[in-house]
Design a protein around this motif. Structure first.
Motif, mmCIF file in Angstrom:
data_model
loop_
_atom_site.group_PDB
_atom_site.id
_atom_site.type_symbol
_atom_site.label_atom_id
_atom_site.label_comp_id
_atom_site.label_asym_id
_atom_site.label_seq_id
_atom_site.Cartn_x
_atom_site.Cartn_y
_atom_site.Cartn_z
ATOM 1 N N GLY A 125 -40.359 -24.852 50.844
ATOM 2 C CA GLY A 125 -39.594 -23.973 49.974
ATOM 3 C C GLY A 125 -39.560 -22.551 50.485
ATOM 4 O O GLY A 125 -38.608 -21.823 50.248
ATOM 5 N N VAL A 126 -40.615 -22.142 51.186
ATOM 6 C CA VAL A 126 -40.718 -20.790 51.711
ATOM 7 C C VAL A 126 -41.307 -20.862 53.117
ATOM 8 O O VAL A 126 -42.304 -21.545 53.330
ATOM 9 N N VAL A 127 -40.680 -20.181 54.054
ATOM 10 C CA VAL A 127 -41.228 -20.025 55.401
ATOM 11 C C VAL A 127 -41.102 -18.559 55.789
ATOM 12 O O VAL A 127 -40.338 -17.815 55.183
ATOM 13 N N GLY A 128 -41.854 -18.171 56.791
ATOM 14 C CA GLY A 128 -41.783 -16.791 57.253
ATOM 15 C C GLY A 128 -42.232 -16.707 58.700
ATOM 16 O O GLY A 128 -42.877 -17.611 59.211
ATOM 17 N N PRO A 129 -41.875 -15.629 59.361
ATOM 18 C CA PRO A 129 -42.227 -15.481 60.772
ATOM 19 C C PRO A 129 -43.629 -14.898 60.964
ATOM 20 O O PRO A 129 -44.204 -14.306 60.058
ATOM 21 N N LYS A 130 -44.148 -15.077 62.160
ATOM 22 C CA LYS A 130 -45.352 -14.357 62.566
ATOM 23 C C LYS A 130 -44.877 -12.949 62.901
ATOM 24 O O LYS A 130 -43.910 -12.775 63.631
ATOM 25 N N GLU A 141 -49.705 -8.484 62.453
ATOM 26 C CA GLU A 141 -49.504 -7.672 61.256
ATOM 27 C C GLU A 141 -49.358 -8.563 60.026
ATOM 28 O O GLU A 141 -49.784 -8.227 58.936
ATOM 29 N N ASP A 142 -48.723 -9.737 60.212
ATOM 30 C CA ASP A 142 -48.580 -10.688 59.113
ATOM 31 C C ASP A 142 -48.442 -12.086 59.695
ATOM 32 O O ASP A 142 -47.793 -12.289 60.712
ATOM 33 N N MET A 143 -49.075 -13.038 59.028
ATOM 34 C CA MET A 143 -49.027 -14.423 59.477
ATOM 35 C C MET A 143 -48.875 -15.341 58.286
ATOM 36 O O MET A 143 -49.271 -16.479 58.304
ATOM 37 N N GLY A 144 -48.312 -14.797 57.220
ATOM 38 C CA GLY A 144 -48.176 -15.596 56.012
ATOM 39 C C GLY A 144 -49.497 -15.682 55.274
ATOM 40 O O GLY A 144 -50.481 -15.027 55.630
ATOM 41 N N ALA A 153 -52.505 -14.748 46.612
ATOM 42 C CA ALA A 153 -52.288 -14.908 48.051
ATOM 43 C C ALA A 153 -53.605 -14.685 48.797
ATOM 44 O O ALA A 153 -54.350 -13.755 48.502
ATOM 45 N N VAL A 154 -53.876 -15.581 49.758
ATOM 46 C CA VAL A 154 -55.071 -15.485 50.589
ATOM 47 C C VAL A 154 -54.597 -15.369 52.036
ATOM 48 O O VAL A 154 -53.973 -16.296 52.558
ATOM 49 N N PRO A 155 -54.840 -14.227 52.693
ATOM 50 C CA PRO A 155 -54.358 -14.061 54.070
ATOM 51 C C PRO A 155 -54.932 -15.121 55.003
ATOM 52 O O PRO A 155 -56.052 -15.591 54.815
ATOM 53 N N ARG A 156 -54.173 -15.467 56.025
ATOM 54 C CA ARG A 156 -54.587 -16.489 56.990
ATOM 55 C C ARG A 156 -55.215 -15.881 58.241
ATOM 56 O O ARG A 156 -55.539 -16.603 59.164
ATOM 57 N N PHE A 157 -55.370 -14.571 58.267
ATOM 58 C CA PHE A 157 -55.938 -13.915 59.445
ATOM 59 C C PHE A 157 -56.660 -12.650 58.999
ATOM 60 O O PHE A 157 -56.492 -12.186 57.877
ATOM 61 N N ASP A 158 -57.460 -12.111 59.893
ATOM 62 C CA ASP A 158 -58.177 -10.875 59.593
ATOM 63 C C ASP A 158 -57.329 -9.680 60.019
ATOM 64 O O ASP A 158 -56.711 -9.712 61.089
ATOM 65 N N PRO A 159 -57.297 -8.605 59.223
ATOM 66 C CA PRO A 159 -56.526 -7.412 59.611
ATOM 67 C C PRO A 159 -56.943 -6.911 61.000
ATOM 68 O O PRO A 159 -58.122 -6.848 61.317
ATOM 69 N N GLY A 160 -55.936 -6.613 61.833
ATOM 70 C CA GLY A 160 -56.188 -6.129 63.183
ATOM 71 C C GLY A 160 -56.519 -7.219 64.186
ATOM 72 O O GLY A 160 -56.829 -6.928 65.343
ATOM 73 N N ASP A 168 -49.535 -20.244 66.916
ATOM 74 C CA ASP A 168 -48.165 -20.541 67.307
ATOM 75 C C ASP A 168 -47.735 -21.974 67.032
ATOM 76 O O ASP A 168 -46.558 -22.225 66.806
ATOM 77 N N ALA A 169 -48.637 -22.926 67.026
ATOM 78 C CA ALA A 169 -48.272 -24.321 66.782
ATOM 79 C C ALA A 169 -48.422 -24.698 65.317
ATOM 80 O O ALA A 169 -48.009 -25.765 64.924
ATOM 81 N N ASP A 170 -48.976 -23.824 64.498
ATOM 82 C CA ASP A 170 -49.228 -24.117 63.089
ATOM 83 C C ASP A 170 -47.933 -24.001 62.306
ATOM 84 O O ASP A 170 -47.306 -22.972 62.291
ATOM 85 N N ARG A 171 -47.540 -25.079 61.629
ATOM 86 C CA ARG A 171 -46.309 -25.063 60.851
ATOM 87 C C ARG A 171 -46.575 -25.334 59.385
ATOM 88 O O ARG A 171 -45.714 -25.820 58.679
ATOM 89 N N GLU A 172 -47.783 -25.059 58.938
ATOM 90 C CA GLU A 172 -48.104 -25.290 57.525
ATOM 91 C C GLU A 172 -47.637 -24.138 56.683
ATOM 92 O O GLU A 172 -47.696 -23.012 57.084
#
Length: 172
Positions: A125-130, A141-144, A153-160, A168-172
């Motif tokens: 339903g929702v996708v977004g770019p790296k 800066e953002d990874m969904g 919302a729970v970030p998928r990466f640490d700031p910085g 790059d291969a993750d499509r979840e």
């Protein structure tokens, strides 16, 4: 449907229409780069609506110089991003997908096509770019984000965090 098998033999699958809504609030000198990147997209089913949410004159001329086929609309008052983006509601040409962008995001030439492919493949339903940092593209800066059971919302990466391509291969 985008699935060649479902379309039947000898037919070409339809290219999903993407209505891109670019909210511009007095963009700086980078804006022409943003527009050029939109024009360079390899997804052919793209409509662009640029929403002028700023106070300076001349945005329509800047858009027409780079994307003469794009539509420009003016947001009344001094709206925030969400209110300005809502201008797309009720406008002609509603797409199969909507892509909402700020005026400072330069897309890779395959970004729209790859997001559409991902959405169709995953029935998302929702996708977004790296998104990489504009001043240092080695950093994310953002990874969904994930959404927890409370709707936060729970970030998928640490700031910085550095970006060696680990997502790059993750499509979840």
């Amino acid at each position: 449907t985008g699935d060649p098998a479902a379309e039947g033999p000898g037919t070409t699958p339809a290219i999903p229409l993407v209505r891109m809504v670019l909210v511009a609030h007095d963009p700086g000198e980078w804006f022409e780069d943003v527009l050029a990147a939109i024009g360079a997209q390899d997804h052919s089913g793209l409509e662009v609506l640029v929403v002028d949410a700023g106070r300076r004159k001349g945005l329509a001329e800047r858009v027409a110089a780079v994307l003469p086929w794009a539509e420009v609309a003016t947001a009344p008052g001094d709206p925030g991003f969400g209110e300005a983006a809502n201008i797309v509601l009720g406008r002609r040409g509603a797409g199969a997908f909507h892509l909402f962008l700020h005026d400072d995001l330069v897309l890779d030439g395959t970004a729209v096509r790859r997001m559409v492919e991902c959405a169709l493949e995953a029935n998302a339903g929702v996708v977004g770019p790296k998104v990489l940092d504009g001043s240092d593209p080695r950093h994310l800066e953002d990874m969904g984000s994930w959404v927890d059971r409370y709707g936060a919302a729970v970030p998928r990466f640490d700031p910085g965090e550095l970006d060696p391509g680990q997502y790059d291969a993750d499509r979840e």
